[in-house]
Design an enzyme around this catalytic site. Structure first.
Site, mmCIF file in Angstrom:
data_model
loop_
_atom_site.group_PDB
_atom_site.id
_atom_site.type_symbol
_atom_site.label_atom_id
_atom_site.label_comp_id
_atom_site.label_asym_id
_atom_site.label_seq_id
_atom_site.Cartn_x
_atom_site.Cartn_y
_atom_site.Cartn_z
ATOM 1 N N THR A 1 0.801 -1.231 0.000
ATOM 2 C CA THR A 1 0.000 0.000 0.000
ATOM 3 C C THR A 1 0.832 1.279 0.000
ATOM 4 O O THR A 1 0.269 2.382 0.046
ATOM 5 C CB THR A 1 -0.978 0.007 1.190
ATOM 6 O OG1 THR A 1 -0.316 -0.476 2.371
ATOM 7 C CG2 THR A 1 -2.168 -0.900 0.908
ATOM 8 N N ILE A 50 14.224 14.119 -2.256
ATOM 9 C CA ILE A 50 13.063 14.893 -2.717
ATOM 10 C C ILE A 50 13.368 16.387 -2.643
ATOM 11 O O ILE A 50 13.104 17.141 -3.588
ATOM 12 C CB ILE A 50 11.809 14.547 -1.889
ATOM 13 C CG1 ILE A 50 11.442 13.076 -2.055
ATOM 14 C CG2 ILE A 50 10.628 15.428 -2.291
ATOM 15 C CD1 ILE A 50 10.385 12.572 -1.068
ATOM 16 N N GLY A 51 13.950 16.814 -1.531
ATOM 17 C CA GLY A 51 14.239 18.227 -1.336
ATOM 18 C C GLY A 51 15.208 18.787 -2.360
ATOM 19 O O GLY A 51 14.960 19.847 -2.952
ATOM 20 N N VAL A 52 16.320 18.083 -2.605
ATOM 21 C CA VAL A 52 17.318 18.635 -3.531
ATOM 22 C C VAL A 52 16.841 18.546 -4.981
ATOM 23 O O VAL A 52 17.210 19.391 -5.811
ATOM 24 C CB VAL A 52 18.712 17.988 -3.365
ATOM 25 C CG1 VAL A 52 19.241 18.190 -1.957
ATOM 26 C CG2 VAL A 52 18.723 16.534 -3.742
ATOM 27 N N LEU A 104 12.657 3.150 -2.699
ATOM 28 C CA LEU A 104 12.968 3.359 -4.108
ATOM 29 C C LEU A 104 12.053 2.474 -4.937
ATOM 30 O O LEU A 104 11.806 1.324 -4.582
ATOM 31 C CB LEU A 104 14.431 2.986 -4.400
ATOM 32 C CG LEU A 104 15.505 3.817 -3.680
ATOM 33 C CD1 LEU A 104 16.869 3.171 -3.837
ATOM 34 C CD2 LEU A 104 15.519 5.242 -4.224
ATOM 35 N N HIS A 122 35.596 5.641 -25.783
ATOM 36 C CA HIS A 122 36.094 7.011 -25.703
ATOM 37 C C HIS A 122 35.486 7.851 -26.820
ATOM 38 O O HIS A 122 35.417 7.386 -27.954
ATOM 39 C CB HIS A 122 37.617 7.016 -25.829
ATOM 40 C CG HIS A 122 38.214 8.390 -25.913
ATOM 41 N ND1 HIS A 122 38.365 9.192 -24.812
ATOM 42 C CD2 HIS A 122 38.672 9.091 -26.978
ATOM 43 C CE1 HIS A 122 38.911 10.348 -25.191
ATOM 44 N NE2 HIS A 122 39.104 10.302 -26.500
#
Length: 462
Positions: free
Chosen positions: A142, A183-185, A313, A439
């Site tokens: 849930t 979430i904040g950043v 996650l 490369h």
């Protein structure tokens, strides 16, 4: 309660987010008769209010920054501002396309999809829409909702959660973000790109505090350069409305004012009032407790995703759902090594990691048994072309495997796949060093870092 006695499902899943729908799809694939119950939309937080829409906002912000900075690449372009309605149209289009695809998958796998608010009514049944759905096994999935603090009322007006921020009809002129985690950043990064004056308030001593300290410091340096302000190491005390916005007061008396306050202190489990405790499911602070195979203390009930105290996650919930389905289908299953799960914060620059931090490695193996190496992206051709700065840090057990890969820089999230293999296959630096990396790519920086750790640095100083 009416009981559809003609059907007893092999698996009844309560919640259609990443963990729930993954279990449904894999279970059906393995021949289980599956019922999936969801009160909102299949896909859950990740698809509708989390991973996907936030990354769409961040990409829109990246486009805005590229338009502003185009002249340094010899391209003449003008930035005229953010059309927030257009941003939402783009974001919602991405979500809608994925949602339709997921609906099609669930239907094609012959999963019985039941829309409605379910409640656990016994160890082998869920009540929904006046019907009792019986199952040989129940999976609780849930999910979670944004958390707040005592006395801090998220009203959706000036004090908002990430759910509100994703549908905000304007770009705020200024914002205080409470919480310097993922979430904040991410919101700080997107809003700054849109033109908002941003201040992050984080009670711990670093941004993204669960990451390696070196990654946190690199991000802090990059945010300072971008003009994103932050206050670290002092906890929140109160928030109050002002005439034009919100004032936040910290425990040391320091005050900040802005148009909006985004509360981004994490997410809490959705478990109240759903019958879990009544059916004897062991819980702690709202989380359902499980063993390494996602089994609860009730033999017929498992739980996955944000509802359980593992990493919050989407890809973790996804893997946990698959594990449960395969276990119930009789396949041999292996517990998840949560240190081996890739973690990405999609701000600008990105922070990506897999494995353990240097501090954790020293705690486990002893300080004298741990080697750490930093490879600066300034030596990487592709990073130079993209004009991104950052580092790759490797943590190794002396004369042994690499146990941590920590990366900061644009598009580092795309490099975490190889880092995941390095950690999970317990690779030695010399084994990675002998692989040929294309490369010029940023992926090449991983190879160069391992060359240096193996004692043969090329584009790095000894």
């Amino acid at each position: 309660m009416a009981n559809d006695a003609s059907t007893v499902f092999d698996l009844v899943i309560l919640g259609g987010g990443s963990g729930g729908y993954a279990a449904a799809l894999r279970g059906a694939q393995l021949g289980l008769d599956v019922a999936l119950i969801e009160k909102d939309k299949v896909g859950g937080t990740c698809l509708h209010r989390g991973c996907i829409p936030t990354k769409a906002l961040l990409h829109a912000g990246e486009i805005a920054d590229q338009a502003r900075e185009s002249e340094q690449f010899g391209v003449k372009a003008s930035f005229e501002g953010i059309d927030i309605a257009g941003v939402h149209k783009y974001k919602d289009g991405v979500v809608s396309g994925l949602y339709k695809g997921l609906q099609g998958l669930v239907a094609s796998r012959k999963v019985t999809y039941i829309e409605g608010e379910g409640r656990l009514s016994s160890p082998t049944s869920v009540d929904v829409n006046g019907r009792r759905v019986e199952g040989r096994h129940i999976l609780l999935a849930t999910g979670s909702v944004p958390k707040s603090l005592p006395g801090l009322d998220i009203d959706g007006n000036r004090i908002i959660s990430s759910d509100h921020a994703l549908v905000l009809d304007r770009v705020p002129k200024s914002a205080i973000i409470l919480g310097g985690g993922v979430i904040g950043v991410e919101f700080a990064s997107a809003w700054k790109s849109f033109g908002t004056e941003v201040t992050i308030v984080e009670g711990l001593k670093h941004l993204v505090p669960v990451e390696d300290e070196n990654s946190s410091k690199l991000l802090e340096r990059a945010f300072r350069k971008r003009g994103i302000k932050f206050n670290l190491g002092t906890f929140f005390q109160k928030a109050e409305y002002t005439q034009d916005g919100v004032k936040v007061t910290l425990a040391d008396g320091k005050e900040f004012e802005a148009e909006v306050l985004l509360v981004a202190i994490g997410r809490g489990p959705v478990s109240q009032g759903l019958g879990y405790e009544e059916q004897g499911v062991a819980m702690d602070r709202g989380y359902v407790l499980v063993d390494e195979y996602m089994r609860t203390n009730v033999p017929t009930i498992s739980a996955v995703g944000d509802l359980v105290p593992t990493l919050q996650l989407a890809h973790v919930g996804f893997a946990e759902g698959i594990l449960v389905a395969e276990r119930l289908a009789g396949l041999k299953t292996v517990p998840i090594d949560y240190d081996g799960v890739p973690r990405v914060t999609y701000c600008h620059p990105e922070v990506a990691s897999v494995g353990i931090t240097e501090a954790k490695a020293k705690e486990i193996y002893g300080a004298d048994k741990v080697v750490a190496l930093k490879y600066n992206l300034a030596g990487n051709g592709r990073s130079k072309i993209l004009n991104t700065a950052g580092e790759i840090k490797l943590v190794q057990v002396k004369d042994g495997a690499v146990v941590g890969v920590h990366m900061v820089g644009d598009r580092m999230g795309e490099q975490v796949g190889e880092a995941q293999l390095i950690y999970n296959w317990e690779a030695l630096p010399a084994e990675v060093a002998q692989l040929i990396h294309a490369h010029p790519t940023q992926n090449e920086a991983l190879g160069e870092a391992h060359l240096a750790l193996a004692g043969k640095p090329l584009h790095a100083h000894d």
